[in-house]
Design an enzyme around this catalytic site. Structure first.
Site, PDB file in Angstrom:
ATOM      1  N   GLN A 234      42.242  40.387  46.793  1.00  0.00           N
ATOM      2  CA  GLN A 234      42.667  41.292  45.740  1.00  0.00           C
ATOM      3  C   GLN A 234      41.468  41.949  45.073  1.00  0.00           C
ATOM      4  OE1 GLN A 234      45.905  41.774  45.434  1.00  0.00           O
ATOM      5  NE2 GLN A 234      45.669  43.392  43.920  1.00  0.00           N
ATOM      6  N   VAL A 263      46.620  49.654  42.244  1.00  0.00           N
ATOM      7  CA  VAL A 263      46.342  48.324  42.793  1.00  0.00           C
ATOM      8  C   VAL A 263      46.259  47.353  41.623  1.00  0.00           C
ATOM      9  CG1 VAL A 263      44.731  46.902  44.102  1.00  0.00           C
ATOM     10  CG2 VAL A 263      45.052  49.302  44.722  1.00  0.00           C
ATOM     11  N   SER A 269      47.816  39.726  40.016  1.00  0.00           N
ATOM     12  CA  SER A 269      48.658  40.180  41.119  1.00  0.00           C
ATOM     13  C   SER A 269      49.670  39.118  41.517  1.00  0.00           C
ATOM     14  CB  SER A 269      47.796  40.529  42.340  1.00  0.00           C
ATOM     15  OG  SER A 269      48.602  40.751  43.478  1.00  0.00           O
ATOM     16  N   HIS A 271      50.990  38.891  44.315  1.00  0.00           N
ATOM     17  CA  HIS A 271      50.687  38.463  45.685  1.00  0.00           C
ATOM     18  C   HIS A 271      49.887  37.161  45.673  1.00  0.00           C
ATOM     19  CE1 HIS A 271      52.272  41.857  47.933  1.00  0.00           C
ATOM     20  NE2 HIS A 271      51.753  42.666  47.026  1.00  0.00           N
ATOM     21  N   ASP A 278      55.433  42.686  50.437  1.00  0.00           N
ATOM     22  CA  ASP A 278      55.565  44.109  50.738  1.00  0.00           C
ATOM     23  C   ASP A 278      56.366  44.220  52.027  1.00  0.00           C
ATOM     24  OD1 ASP A 278      54.112  44.743  48.532  1.00  0.00           O
ATOM     25  OD2 ASP A 278      52.238  45.136  49.594  1.00  0.00           O
ATOM     26  N   GLU A 326      57.148  51.191  43.151  1.00  0.00           N
ATOM     27  CA  GLU A 326      56.838  50.656  44.469  1.00  0.00           C
ATOM     28  C   GLU A 326      58.121  50.137  45.119  1.00  0.00           C
ATOM     29  OE1 GLU A 326      53.743  47.752  44.353  1.00  0.00           O
ATOM     30  OE2 GLU A 326      52.179  49.202  43.802  1.00  0.00           O
ATOM     31  N   HIS A 329      57.870  46.731  47.214  1.00  0.00           N
ATOM     32  CA  HIS A 329      57.356  45.483  46.639  1.00  0.00           C
ATOM     33  C   HIS A 329      58.509  44.671  46.049  1.00  0.00           C
ATOM     34  CE1 HIS A 329      54.097  43.150  44.471  1.00  0.00           C
ATOM     35  NE2 HIS A 329      55.188  42.773  43.810  1.00  0.00           N
TER      36      HIS A 329
END
Length: 355
Positions: A234, A263, A269, A271, A278, A326, A329
């Site tokens: 990241q 980002v 994040s 993630h 994603d 997004e 996502h």
């Protein structure tokens, strides 16, 4: 006319007439300097008119001078205020950096970068292996993922989870991570393998497989990319986005603000939680706004909540999430919360405020 009368007449002439007469006499005495004398007369008359205008408009000029002085004094008092505001804004944008373990692009790194500026959307190549943001991603079909997990027994300790209270069970599912709420230092979870090098929190894999199977049954082919992403990864993606914007001529702060909208800032994040995925489809291999209008994007938006997932950054909620729309996502929050969020058309931040 006597000489005395003539002198009196001359004395009564205006300054302008005296000036013109003086230059006329001078021109007669020196005819070869006619051009130069004419220019001198022009400037002399101009000066005369300016002085005459000033003398005849004294009150107006004094008023104008007072306004100018007042404006100058006002600006001198306001300047420190504007400067203070600018400093405060910079502090607001950067104050969280002191508490976060992130490395940002330095001037030295910018000079070393020679790569072309990438487009805002991530285009996925159709050949194998795929490369997304310089990372090799193997393109696994839904059939391969489902087949791999067909006979797998995931050690999720479900019996212990059933004995937990509802609040304790939902704590990890509903953890809020954004620019204002970084990932807690003590947050831990076990990684499970989706397939190949694709990993995520092992606790969400059963529902993820159910969603993939349901999509397949409805004729929708889903492909997963960028599930779990470690902090180092990241950091790289965020720093590279800053560098790209700075290569376009932006200042560091401008690039940082814009990069944080495209980002997620490192350590904020989802993630990194292993709870976000994603997702794209073989018929539309771009992570951009257009995915939301595809059959796969529409199916996910309408059915993801049945399996505990939500569209994390919906359109129209950018001012709350701080992230642009997004449609690719998706975030796991559990079936109950996902149903409430998607049915009410709210985002996770709003859910935390309501519930």
């Amino acid at each position: 006319m006597t000489s005395i009368a003539k002198d009196k007449e001359v004395m009564n002439e205006s300054f302008k007439e005296k000036l013109v007469e003086y230059f006329r006499r001078t021109m007669k005495r020196h005819p070869y300097l006619k051009g130069l004398i004419t220019v001198g007369l022009f400037f002399a008359l101009a000066f005369y008119y300016i002085v005459n205008m000033i003398c005849s408009n004294t009150k107006r000029l004094v008023s104008l001078a007072v306004l100018i002085v007042f404006y100058t004094i006002s600006c001198s008092f306001c300047a420190p205020v504007f400067q203070s505001t600018a400093v405060e804004e910079e502090v607001i944008w950067t104050e969280h950096l002191a508490d976060e373990d992130i490395s940002l692009a330095t001037e030295e790194e910018v000079e070393q970068v020679t790569e072309e500026v990438v487009e805002e959307s991530i285009i996925l190549e159709s050949t194998n292996p795929e490369v997304v943001d310089d990372e090799v991603i193997i393109d696994y079909s839904v059939d391969e993922i489902l087949e791999q997990h067909k006979n797998n027994q995931l050690n999720l300790e479900t019996e212990e989870e059933e004995n937990d209270s509802v609040s304790e069970e939902d704590e990890w599912k509903l953890i809020l991570v954004n620019k204002q709420h970084p990932i807690p230092d003590d947050y831990e979870f076990a990684l499970g393998t989706i397939t190949g090098n694709l990993k995520c929190d092992e606790r969400i894999i059963p529902e993820l497989l159910e969603m993939l199977q349901a999509a397949k049954d409805d004729g929708i082919s889903l492909i997963i990319c960028s599930p779990y992403r470690p902090l180092e990864r990241q950091q790289y993606l965020f720093n590279r986005k800053i560098t790209n914007y700075m290569n376009r001529g932006m200042s560091y702060m401008e690039a940082y603000k814009l990069a944080s909208q495209a980002v997620t800032v490192p350590n904020t994040s989802e993630h990194q939680l292993g709870l976000a995925l994603d997702i794209y489809t073989s018929s539309y291999m771009s992570l951009d706004f257009g995915f939301g209008e595809t059959k796969a994007g529409i199916w996910l938006r309408e059915n993801c909540s049945k399996y505990g997932f939500i569209l994390r950054y919906p359109k129209g909620k950018e001012y709350i999430t701080g992230i642009e729309y997004e449609p690719w996502h998706f975030r796991y929050v559990g079936k109950e919360a996902a149903t409430q969020i998607m049915e009410q058309g709210i985002c996770l931040e709003e859910y935390h405020e309501i519930y």
